[in-house]
Scaffold this motif. Sequence first.
Motif, mmCIF file in Angstrom:
data_model
loop_
_atom_site.group_PDB
_atom_site.id
_atom_site.type_symbol
_atom_site.label_atom_id
_atom_site.label_comp_id
_atom_site.label_asym_id
_atom_site.label_seq_id
_atom_site.Cartn_x
_atom_site.Cartn_y
_atom_site.Cartn_z
ATOM 1 N N GLU A 95 48.121 -42.288 1.302
ATOM 2 C CA GLU A 95 47.815 -42.708 2.672
ATOM 3 C C GLU A 95 46.428 -42.187 3.029
ATOM 4 O O GLU A 95 46.205 -40.981 3.077
ATOM 5 C CB GLU A 95 48.854 -42.141 3.644
ATOM 6 C CG GLU A 95 48.629 -42.571 5.084
ATOM 7 C CD GLU A 95 49.651 -41.954 6.018
ATOM 8 O OE1 GLU A 95 50.180 -42.671 6.888
ATOM 9 O OE2 GLU A 95 49.920 -40.744 5.879
ATOM 10 N N SER A 97 44.370 -43.543 5.811
ATOM 11 C CA SER A 97 44.057 -43.555 7.241
ATOM 12 C C SER A 97 45.186 -44.228 8.003
ATOM 13 O O SER A 97 46.045 -44.905 7.420
ATOM 14 C CB SER A 97 42.735 -44.272 7.511
ATOM 15 O OG SER A 97 42.902 -45.662 7.570
ATOM 16 N N LYS A 99 44.716 -46.633 9.942
ATOM 17 C CA LYS A 99 44.346 -48.031 10.132
ATOM 18 C C LYS A 99 44.812 -48.939 9.005
ATOM 19 O O LYS A 99 44.689 -50.155 9.099
ATOM 20 C CB LYS A 99 42.827 -48.145 10.304
ATOM 21 C CG LYS A 99 42.286 -47.394 11.518
ATOM 22 C CD LYS A 99 40.783 -47.529 11.622
ATOM 23 C CE LYS A 99 40.240 -46.788 12.830
ATOM 24 N NZ LYS A 99 38.755 -46.898 12.944
ATOM 25 N N GLU A 100 45.313 -48.348 7.934
ATOM 26 C CA GLU A 100 45.788 -49.155 6.816
ATOM 27 C C GLU A 100 47.079 -48.572 6.270
ATOM 28 O O GLU A 100 47.311 -47.364 6.348
ATOM 29 C CB GLU A 100 44.725 -49.211 5.713
ATOM 30 C CG GLU A 100 44.293 -47.849 5.194
ATOM 31 C CD GLU A 100 43.242 -47.955 4.112
ATOM 32 O OE1 GLU A 100 43.473 -48.700 3.132
ATOM 33 O OE2 GLU A 100 42.192 -47.288 4.246
ATOM 34 N N PRO A 101 47.933 -49.425 5.752
ATOM 35 C CA PRO A 101 49.213 -48.939 5.233
ATOM 36 C C PRO A 101 49.012 -48.118 3.963
ATOM 37 O O PRO A 101 48.001 -48.263 3.270
ATOM 38 C CB PRO A 101 49.982 -50.232 4.939
ATOM 39 C CG PRO A 101 48.921 -51.248 4.688
ATOM 40 C CD PRO A 101 47.794 -50.888 5.607
ATOM 41 N N GLN A 103 49.056 -46.997 0.197
ATOM 42 C CA GLN A 103 48.878 -47.782 -1.007
ATOM 43 C C GLN A 103 49.710 -47.205 -2.154
ATOM 44 O O GLN A 103 49.861 -45.995 -2.274
ATOM 45 C CB GLN A 103 47.407 -47.805 -1.413
ATOM 46 C CG GLN A 103 46.479 -48.351 -0.338
ATOM 47 C CD GLN A 103 46.754 -49.820 -0.046
ATOM 48 O OE1 GLN A 103 46.807 -50.642 -0.967
ATOM 49 N NE2 GLN A 103 46.926 -50.141 1.230
#
Length: 248
Positions: A95, A97, A99-101, A103
């Motif tokens: 993880e 941020s 702002k994004e899921p 990965q």
Amino acid sequence: MKMHEPIIIIGAGLSGLRAASLLTTQGISCRVLEARERIGGRVLSLEVADRPDLGKFDLGPTWFWPQHEPFITDLVHKLGLQTFLQFNKGKIVTERSLKEPPQQYELPEGAMESSVRFVGGVQALVDALAATLHAGTIELSAQVTSIHQKGDGSLSIEVDGRKEAIKASAVIITVPPRIAAHNITFEPELSSELMMSLLNKPTWMATHAKVIAVYERPFWREQGFSGFATSWVGPLQEIHDASPVEAC
């Protein structure tokens, strides 16, 4: 220095117990004074209440790396302790941020260095070291408050709540330097340079906290995950598969 007096070791963590074990092997009298009501220091391996079948979980240190730590590896072999490889097969999760899921990544074979864990937790190492000592060597609930060196070089150690001081031929302090500096009075006083060195000496992982979540089984493995995750967001920075050997 009067060598007929025992060597006093302050702290019954891994370092203190190992020092006592080495001295005992050489036939040198020693005593280990531990402020807590248990041995192990920052090592603590516990069972879940009413669920001993789940095994023990390490709330302190967990792994060692034989390829980088020959001394601990040699000690493990000498004590005949059982170990197993840390589980790391499968995908990892990262993880970066909010702002994004998170990965998912499939690491190539050998991308992560193999670490080793103890059957029964790191407490097994602590208990094995303690077993090499004579009965009565370790004294619990014995918090050292001062170390006094007289003009003739003799040493006496005061323990909280005790009227009589303990005589020693030498003192080995194995607690973190800052703990010693804050809690033990030295007579004569240590130099200001040495005291500052003790106070500023970092303790590995001292600022970290550890949380254990216990499940009936490591279900993530069935879904192809290693159980390893990292986060730059928090509150958890690293997540590992902490399953005891019984689940492996």
